[in-house]
Design a protein around this motif. Structure first.
Motif, PDB file in Angstrom:
ATOM      1  N   THR A  65      18.881  26.122  37.318  1.00  0.00           N
ATOM      2  CA  THR A  65      18.683  27.243  36.397  1.00  0.00           C
ATOM      3  C   THR A  65      18.107  26.723  35.085  1.00  0.00           C
ATOM      4  N   CYS A  66      17.790  27.644  34.184  1.00  0.00           N
ATOM      5  CA  CYS A  66      17.323  27.240  32.848  1.00  0.00           C
ATOM      6  C   CYS A  66      18.385  26.404  32.147  1.00  0.00           C
ATOM      7  N   ASN A  67      19.656  26.752  32.352  1.00  0.00           N
ATOM      8  CA  ASN A  67      20.735  25.970  31.738  1.00  0.00           C
ATOM      9  C   ASN A  67      20.750  24.539  32.272  1.00  0.00           C
ATOM     10  N   ASP A  70      17.743  22.688  30.795  1.00  0.00           N
ATOM     11  CA  ASP A  70      17.981  22.395  29.381  1.00  0.00           C
ATOM     12  C   ASP A  70      18.927  21.219  29.200  1.00  0.00           C
ATOM     13  N   PRO A 188      11.396  30.778  23.284  1.00  0.00           N
ATOM     14  CA  PRO A 188      11.687  29.761  24.302  1.00  0.00           C
ATOM     15  C   PRO A 188      11.470  28.364  23.729  1.00  0.00           C
TER      16      PRO A 188
END
Length: 224
Positions: A65-67, A70, A188
């Motif tokens: 995921t984006c998490n 990151d 973003p």
């Protein structure tokens, strides 16, 4: 953090931009744990929203995921701080993109302009240049935010409240400028908004899609 190492293994298998199919037993070979432990680990990563997982015959389909991405970017930036010289320039690369046209309104506010002139040493052109960073520079951006920012205070003009923000002095293709980051922003991680004493598009003859180099000035550094 427990998640970093298994996320790195999944990323190396290609799970950053597509679903990969793998069984717990297969993934256990990359984590040097038992398949039962690996199954629990993957479930925990899913519960913590670091991965998305779909059970299928013979295993599961997994994508970060984006998490999760990151978290890996932060790990990457921290390793750069360890192994890169402290006096080395921070370089970011990206492409010019069209903005929403909102920058001109905010930059032109007297409450901001006066602070820019005093704290940055220049009176900004009333507008911003928007840069979309390439993938490598998204991680390197974390290093920029470890340098001491120029703080811009919020204010009230009796009609509305304007929020605070921070600036990072830079040079874009050699021209003195600054990255501005509003305190409350939903931008973003790959987008930078830049102010300068000149119209950067005109001075540097920039068009949408053109690549630029941004060098972050490191006169003041944060501790650790």
């Amino acid at each position: 953090m427990y998640a970093a190492e298994p996320l790195k293994k999944l990323a190396l298998l290609g799970a950053t931009d597509k679903h990969i199919k793998i069984s717990s037993a297969e993934f256990a070979q990359y984590t040097t744990t038992s398949s039962k432990t690996t199954a629990r680990l993957l479930k925990q990563l899913e519960d913590d929203k670091y991965i998305e997982r779909q059970l299928v015959p013979g295993g599961q389909k997994i994508i970060l995921t984006c998490n999760g991405i990151d978290l890996l970017r932060k790990e990457y930036a921290e390793y750069q701080r360890i192994f890169c010289r402290d006096d080395a320039n921070i370089e970011l690369h990206g492409k010019v993109i069209a903005g929403l046209g909102e920058g001109q309104y905010y930059i032109a506010q007297h409450g901001y302009m006066s602070q820019f002139s005093e704290k940055l040493g220049f009176h900004p052109f009333p507008g911003t240049l928007n840069i979309k960073l390439n993938e490598a520079s998204v991680a390197t951006r974390q290093l920029m935010e470890c340098t001491e920012p120029v703080l811009i205070e919020g204010f009230n003009d009796k009609e509305r409240t304007f929020g605070a923000g921070k600036c990072y002095p830079i040079r874009i293709n050699g021209t003195k400028s600054a990255v501005i980051i509003p305190e409350r922003t939903h931008y973003p991680a790959n987008l930078l908004e830049i102010i300068a004493p000149v119209n950067l598009r005109e001075k540097l003859h920039l068009i949408d899609g053109e690549e630029v180099k941004i060098v972050v000035e490191k006169k003041n550094k944060c501790e650790g």
